[in-house]
Scaffold this motif. Structure first.
Motif, PDB file in Angstrom:
ATOM      1  N   HIS A   1      29.182  19.838 -10.429  1.00 39.03           N
ATOM      2  CA  HIS A   1      27.979  20.147 -10.238  1.00 39.03           C
ATOM      3  C   HIS A   1      27.862  21.578 -11.262  1.00 39.03           C
ATOM      4  CE1 HIS A   1      24.001  21.529  -8.541  1.00 39.03           C
ATOM      5  NE2 HIS A   1      24.635  22.586  -8.145  1.00 39.03           N
ATOM      6  N   VAL A   2      27.172  21.395 -12.039  1.00 38.19           N
ATOM      7  CA  VAL A   2      27.189  22.539 -13.121  1.00 38.19           C
ATOM      8  C   VAL A   2      26.066  23.535 -12.866  1.00 38.19           C
ATOM      9  CG1 VAL A   2      26.337  23.128 -15.614  1.00 38.19           C
ATOM     10  CG2 VAL A   2      27.578  20.769 -15.390  1.00 38.19           C
ATOM     11  N   ASP A   3      26.486  24.754 -12.064  1.00 33.24           N
ATOM     12  CA  ASP A   3      25.649  25.685 -11.589  1.00 33.24           C
ATOM     13  C   ASP A   3      25.803  26.667 -12.368  1.00 33.24           C
ATOM     14  OD1 ASP A   3      25.414  28.244  -9.750  1.00 33.24           O
ATOM     15  OD2 ASP A   3      24.292  26.566  -8.670  1.00 33.24           O
ATOM     16  N   PRO A   4      25.000  27.741 -12.836  1.00 36.92           N
ATOM     17  CA  PRO A   4      25.188  28.548 -13.740  1.00 36.92           C
ATOM     18  C   PRO A   4      25.864  29.916 -13.090  1.00 36.92           C
ATOM     19  CG  PRO A   4      22.670  28.638 -13.221  1.00 36.92           C
ATOM     20  CD  PRO A   4      23.665  27.134 -12.872  1.00 36.92           C
ATOM     21  N   TYR A   5      25.790  30.052 -11.770  1.00 38.98           N
ATOM     22  CA  TYR A   5      26.628  31.116 -11.017  1.00 38.98           C
ATOM     23  C   TYR A   5      27.913  30.730 -10.617  1.00 38.98           C
ATOM     24  CZ  TYR A   5      21.693  32.963 -10.164  1.00 38.98           C
ATOM     25  OH  TYR A   5      20.465  33.683 -10.201  1.00 38.98           O
TER      26      TYR A   5
ATOM     27  N   ILE B   1      29.678  28.813 -12.978  1.00 35.33           N
ATOM     28  CA  ILE B   1      30.303  28.924 -14.086  1.00 35.33           C
ATOM     29  C   ILE B   1      30.552  30.456 -14.580  1.00 35.33           C
ATOM     30  CG2 ILE B   1      29.815  28.584 -16.632  1.00 35.33           C
ATOM     31  CD1 ILE B   1      28.355  26.166 -15.796  1.00 35.33           C
ATOM     32  N   LEU B   2      29.823  31.255 -14.030  1.00 31.54           N
ATOM     33  CA  LEU B   2      29.996  32.599 -14.527  1.00 31.54           C
ATOM     34  C   LEU B   2      31.085  33.244 -13.529  1.00 31.54           C
ATOM     35  CD1 LEU B   2      26.329  34.102 -14.673  1.00 31.54           C
ATOM     36  CD2 LEU B   2      27.961  33.837 -16.413  1.00 31.54           C
TER      37      LEU B   2
ATOM     38  N   THR C   1      30.612  24.740  -7.762  1.00 30.38           N
ATOM     39  CA  THR C   1      30.629  23.694  -9.030  1.00 30.38           C
ATOM     40  C   THR C   1      31.640  22.470  -8.807  1.00 30.38           C
ATOM     41  OG1 THR C   1      32.401  24.737 -10.323  1.00 30.38           O
ATOM     42  CG2 THR C   1      30.494  25.615 -10.531  1.00 30.38           C
TER      43      THR C   1
ATOM     44  N   SER D   1      39.439  28.892 -19.806  1.00 29.79           N
ATOM     45  CA  SER D   1      39.002  30.349 -20.554  1.00 29.79           C
ATOM     46  C   SER D   1      40.076  31.193 -20.385  1.00 29.79           C
ATOM     47  CB  SER D   1      37.760  30.578 -19.835  1.00 29.79           C
ATOM     48  OG  SER D   1      38.017  30.957 -18.438  1.00 29.79           O
TER      49      SER D   1
ATOM     50  N   SER E   1      34.077  29.646  -7.147  1.00 33.84           N
ATOM     51  CA  SER E   1      33.375  28.802  -8.127  1.00 33.84           C
ATOM     52  C   SER E   1      33.746  27.502  -7.951  1.00 33.84           C
ATOM     53  CB  SER E   1      34.081  29.319  -9.478  1.00 33.84           C
ATOM     54  OG  SER E   1      35.455  28.933  -9.709  1.00 33.84           O
TER      55      SER E   1
END
Length: 292
Positions: free
Chosen positions: A144-148, A150-151, A89, A101, A85
């Motif tokens: 860098h906001v990358d959905p993968y 972040i997951l 990101t 989180s 991650s």
């Protein structure tokens, strides 16, 4: 062990974890982050196992296999998810989402599995600490906001929350040392394939060897042993919130060792982290409890 020592053990563990980032900057450039994580667990697991054998505390009688596997898998999953991650990101967003989180997810897991609702003090402390962490890392690296990515960061946070929850159950029946030794030895076995996938020649260099030993023995073996000792008297949700002392330590080391510059926003973040952690250590003690 006195209950009041619990949060202090966890804060000391967080302090040692906070040296991880600084230590990695001294590793050879050819060292891949995931390879460092795999080597870290291998050294940590082996060193703990040797200590257990030397002290004669190896006792697998009535050992809870299911909980041990969950803890070991959680820690093995945490390493590649977190490092991946951060790679995708950037350090800032990957770290914030993971460690931000984890306390929330830990509270949810306690509520779901143990039917325990965190106290208002925990909610306020966790909120302040997460906001402080966010403000602190706004000063760090590119975003860098990358959905993968972040997951993966959310997955890492969930893995750490599961580790804390299950480990607390394990140490109620077995010594902290034996629990950490068994869990991390298994985690190292699960991550051992990475040692063959990535180039590990860097570990033969002096800096590579020193960094690996520090990460394995200090930030893994000793740190997680202290964390386990703290879990004996501290709820897992509270322990995970206290572990937010890690970015606080990392920031301080960055300023004094790596000569990094922090802006006003970052110092405000540090202040909020201190207040949030201080609430968990100071106020609950007056009631003779921590987090609930």
């Amino acid at each position: 062990m006195k209950q009041s020592w619990g949060p202090l053990w966890i804060l000391l563990a967080a302090f040692l974890w906070g040296t991880t980032g600084t230590a990695q900057t001294f590793a050879p450039e050819t060292a891949h982050p995931i390879a460092i994580g795999a080597a870290r667990l291998a050294v940590g697991g082996v060193s703990l196992l040797v200590i257990v054998l030397l002290l004669g505390k190896w006792d697998l009688k009535n050992w809870p296999v299911k909980e041990t596997l969950v803890a070991a898998i959680s820690m093995a999953i945490f390493q590649p998810l977190f490092f991946s991650s951060v790679t995708i990101t950037g350090v800032a967003i990957g770290t914030v989402i993971t460690i931000g989180s984890a306390p929330i997810l830990s509270g949810v897991l306690e509520w779901f599995f143990l039917k325990k609702s965190p106290s208002n003090i925990w909610r306020v402390s966790t909120g302040l600490s997460i906001i402080g962490c966010l403000l602190l890392f706004l000063n760090k690296g590119s975003v860098h906001v990358d959905p993968y990515g972040i997951l993966m960061a959310l997955g890492a946070g969930l893995a750490f929350a599961f580790y804390a929850l299950v480990s607390r159950k394990l140490i109620t029946h077995h010594s902290s040392l034996s629990v950490v030794a068994v869990v991390f030895s298994l985690s190292a076995i699960f991550l051992s394939p990475f040692l063959f996938i990535y180039d590990m020649s860097w570990i033969s260099e002096f800096s590579g060897a020193v960094v690996t030993l520090h990460l394995g023995i200090v930030t893994t073996g000793i740190a997680y042993l202290l964390f386990a000792k703290g879990l004996a008297t501290v709820p897992s949700s509270t322990a995970v919130t206290l572990s937010l002392g890690e970015p606080l330590t990392a920031a301080i080391f960055g300023v004094f060792i790596l000569k990094e510059q922090l802006d006003l926003t970052s110092w405000i973040g540090i202040s909020l982290l201190l207040v949030g952690i201080g609430l968990l250590i100071g106020l609950p003690r007056k009631k003779g409890q921590l987090g609930h």
